[in-house]
Enzyme design. Structure first.
Site, PDB file in Angstrom:
ATOM      1  N   GLY A  24       0.951  -1.149  -0.042  1.00  0.00           N
ATOM      2  CA  GLY A  24      -0.049  -0.001   0.012  1.00  0.00           C
ATOM      3  C   GLY A  24       0.872   1.050  -0.145  1.00  0.00           C
ATOM      4  O   GLY A  24       2.134   1.222   0.412  1.00  0.00           O
ATOM      5  N   GLY A  26       0.475   5.906  -0.042  1.00  0.00           N
ATOM      6  CA  GLY A  26      -0.226   7.194   0.002  1.00  0.00           C
ATOM      7  C   GLY A  26       0.551   8.385  -0.048  1.00  0.00           C
ATOM      8  O   GLY A  26       1.735   8.199  -0.490  1.00  0.00           O
ATOM      9  N   GLY A  27       0.029   9.655  -0.161  1.00  0.00           N
ATOM     10  CA  GLY A  27       0.738  10.648  -0.139  1.00  0.00           C
ATOM     11  C   GLY A  27       1.940  10.840   0.804  1.00  0.00           C
ATOM     12  O   GLY A  27       3.107  11.477   0.410  1.00  0.00           O
ATOM     13  N   MET A  28       1.745  10.329   2.137  1.00  0.00           N
ATOM     14  CA  MET A  28       2.724  10.254   2.942  1.00  0.00           C
ATOM     15  C   MET A  28       3.761   9.417   3.211  1.00  0.00           C
ATOM     16  O   MET A  28       4.840   9.358   3.633  1.00  0.00           O
ATOM     17  CB  MET A  28       2.252  10.775   4.393  1.00  0.00           C
ATOM     18  CG  MET A  28       1.054  11.852   4.642  1.00  0.00           C
ATOM     19  SD  MET A  28       2.055  13.553   4.294  1.00  0.00           S
ATOM     20  CE  MET A  28       2.873  13.226   6.005  1.00  0.00           C
ATOM     21  N   GLY A  29       3.372   8.270   2.695  1.00  0.00           N
ATOM     22  CA  GLY A  29       4.313   7.233   2.961  1.00  0.00           C
ATOM     23  C   GLY A  29       4.099   5.711   2.365  1.00  0.00           C
ATOM     24  O   GLY A  29       3.098   5.981   1.391  1.00  0.00           O
ATOM     25  N   GLN A  30       4.715   4.881   2.075  1.00  0.00           N
ATOM     26  CA  GLN A  30       4.838   3.557   1.701  1.00  0.00           C
ATOM     27  C   GLN A  30       4.626   2.562   2.757  1.00  0.00           C
ATOM     28  O   GLN A  30       5.329   2.599   3.887  1.00  0.00           O
ATOM     29  CB  GLN A  30       6.083   3.217   0.933  1.00  0.00           C
ATOM     30  CG  GLN A  30       6.263   1.982   0.184  1.00  0.00           C
ATOM     31  CD  GLN A  30       5.157   1.869  -1.030  1.00  0.00           C
ATOM     32  OE1 GLN A  30       5.185   2.648  -1.689  1.00  0.00           O
ATOM     33  NE2 GLN A  30       4.511   0.898  -0.910  1.00  0.00           N
ATOM     34  N   VAL A  31       3.796   1.396   2.496  1.00  0.00           N
ATOM     35  CA  VAL A  31       3.730   0.385   3.252  1.00  0.00           C
ATOM     36  C   VAL A  31       4.229  -0.979   2.872  1.00  0.00           C
ATOM     37  O   VAL A  31       3.732  -1.240   1.703  1.00  0.00           O
ATOM     38  CB  VAL A  31       1.953   0.157   3.830  1.00  0.00           C
ATOM     39  CG1 VAL A  31       2.012  -0.966   4.928  1.00  0.00           C
ATOM     40  CG2 VAL A  31       1.746   1.557   4.242  1.00  0.00           C
ATOM     41  N   LYS A  45       5.333   0.470   7.981  1.00  0.00           N
ATOM     42  CA  LYS A  45       4.772   1.879   7.279  1.00  0.00           C
ATOM     43  C   LYS A  45       6.060   2.801   7.247  1.00  0.00           C
ATOM     44  O   LYS A  45       6.723   2.700   8.451  1.00  0.00           O
ATOM     45  CB  LYS A  45       3.792   2.387   8.494  1.00  0.00           C
ATOM     46  CG  LYS A  45       3.157   3.754   7.720  1.00  0.00           C
ATOM     47  CD  LYS A  45       2.123   4.299   8.765  1.00  0.00           C
ATOM     48  CE  LYS A  45       1.492   5.537   8.358  1.00  0.00           C
ATOM     49  NZ  LYS A  45       0.315   5.804   9.422  1.00  0.00           N
ATOM     50  N   ASP A 138     -10.164   8.798  13.387  1.00  0.00           N
ATOM     51  CA  ASP A 138     -10.269   8.650  11.760  1.00  0.00           C
ATOM     52  C   ASP A 138     -10.666   7.203  11.513  1.00  0.00           C
ATOM     53  O   ASP A 138     -10.133   6.516  10.523  1.00  0.00           O
ATOM     54  CB  ASP A 138      -8.768   8.768  11.266  1.00  0.00           C
ATOM     55  CG  ASP A 138      -8.702   8.912   9.657  1.00  0.00           C
ATOM     56  OD1 ASP A 138      -9.818   9.418   9.144  1.00  0.00           O
ATOM     57  OD2 ASP A 138      -8.084   8.304   8.946  1.00  0.00           O
TER      58      ASP A 138
END
Length: 416
Positions: A24, A26-31, A45, A138
């Site tokens: 996975g 996102g804009g902030m990081g990679q998983v 993460k 969230d």
């Protein structure tokens, strides 16, 4: 869930965890899917180097400290972390199963009985979090993973201590998922109370039973207006009649009008028992309903290539074929890791500029398989740990499965 092969720029190892593939981003990081030296699978993460600054590190360190304090059977556990590393990273347990949003998209909404069971389970989990002085802030369908032992909550990146007015959020900015956040959070009110998580749980239950969220709009400003407008009621279409009163109360505009989590559990239990089912039975049905079927698991994770058959025992006639004992491999299912959405709060008044819509949530995070998926016949002796010629540890069964699958993906897409 799709696990992509590592790119040439990805690290091979972080904090002692061997990285096996991407699950996975996102804009902030990679998983990443990782594995500890002892064979424990984990969701790793990592914050992208391009967005690492003092505020990002501070927020990430806060997430790590919060995860250290959280415990509970329905909470994805923290395994290890280093907020000072370059890049910062944290590892949580890897949960085998889809997130709620993907399950509903693929299989359709849940029946009211199973939705009530989901609500009771998650309400108890959130109550445990609140007892530890925290709010999730969230909760959304992508942050609920449907594992083999029941649902679990992941991604406490936006969690804060209850009654705290301290915030790392810039002025006039709202952090969260607009379609699941309560009106007070959308307005940027401080401090938030446990009622904020009750509202978000109501949105999750609504999505589970109907396939849609309380408010939907293509424009972010319109969405914020719907959420914060007391005269705009949430969309409860397609909700079974027995769940309408509870969801109406949980999605009340005023925080003080929403039931406490203990009341949510009690009302979910009443809905379950009204159908002649015990709560424990309903939870087992929920887990069975959301578990990946065996045929699906075989598609997601092909079996490991069998080793060369052993030589026939001495004294066996050459004319009689030799069939060695067979070990059955139980294949796991996987789940993505979500990423919280950060959006700018829309400016108020005429002439305001439209905020940038939130990025679609990345396939989460948060994911954790059962420790051992190899079922071996009882008469088979336990072999000594295998090592390569160089003396390095060979992958566990989970790592071998993943590595083989990545090789097959590469072979299927290679141009030669």
């Amino acid at each position: 869930m799709h696990i992509a092969p590592l790119s040439p720029h990805d690290p091979a190892e972080l904090g002692g965890f061997e990285l096996l593939g991407r699950i996975g981003q996102g804009g902030m990081g990679q998983v990443y899917l990782g594995e500890s030296p002892g064979g424990e699978p984990a969701a790793i993460k990592v914050i992208k180097p391009s967005v690492v600054d003092s505020e990002t590190r501070q927020r990430f360190a806060q997430e790590v400290e919060i995860l250290k304090t959280i415990w509970g059977a329905r909470i994805a556990a923290l395994l290890d972390a280093d907020a000072e590393a370059d890049p910062p990273w944290l590892a949580t347990e890897y949960i085998e199963g889809p997130d709620l949003s993907r399950h509903v998209a693929r299989h359709g909404p849940l029946p009211s009985l199973l939705t009530a069971s989901l609500g009771a389970t998650l309400a108890e989990a959130l109550a445990t979090v609140h007892k530890q002085g925290l709010l999730h802030r969230d909760l959304k369908p992508a942050n609920v993973l449907l594992g083999p032992n029941g649902p679990k909550i992941i991604d406490f990146g936006l969690a804060v201590f209850a009654e705290s007015s301290v915030s790392l959020t810039a002025p006039n900015t709202v952090v969260g998922t607009p379609s699941c956040m309560p009106p007070e959070q959308a307005r940027g009110d401080r401090p938030l109370t446990p009622a904020a998580d009750v509202y978000a749980l109501g949105a999750v239950m609504l999505f589970a039973v109907s396939g849609h969220l309380p408010y939907q709009a293509a424009n972010i400003n319109v969405l914020f207006h719907q959420v914060t407008d007391p005269d705009t009621a949430p969309d409860l279409s397609d909700v079974p009649e027995d769940l309408v009163p509870l969801l109406t109360a949980m999605l009340a505009h005023r925080a003080g009008d929403r039931p406490a989590l203990a009341e949510v559990v009690r009302r979910c239990r009443s809905l379950i028992e009204a159908q002649g089912v015990k709560v424990a039975q309903a939870r087992r049905r929920l887990t069975t309903h959301t578990a990946a079927p065996a045929s699906e698991r075989e598609v997601l994770l092909p079996t490991v290539l069998a080793p060369a058959p052993p030589a026939a025992p001495a004294g066996l006639p050459d004319t009689e074929p030799y069939a060695p004992p067979v070990a059955t491999l139980v294949l796991p299912h996987e789940a993505p890791e979500p990423t919280p959405t950060r959006v700018d709060r829309p400016a108020q008044g005429p002439g305001s500029r439209a905020a940038t819509p939130p990025a679609a949530p990345a396939a989460p995070a948060s994911p954790a398989p059962d420790p051992d998926t190899d079922a071996v016949p009882e008469q088979a002796a336990t072999p000594a740990p295998a090592r390569s010629r160089s003396g390095q540890r060979l992958h566990s069964a989970q790592a071998r499965i993943t590595a083989q699958r990545l090789r097959e993906v590469y072979a299927a897409t290679a141009s030669f």
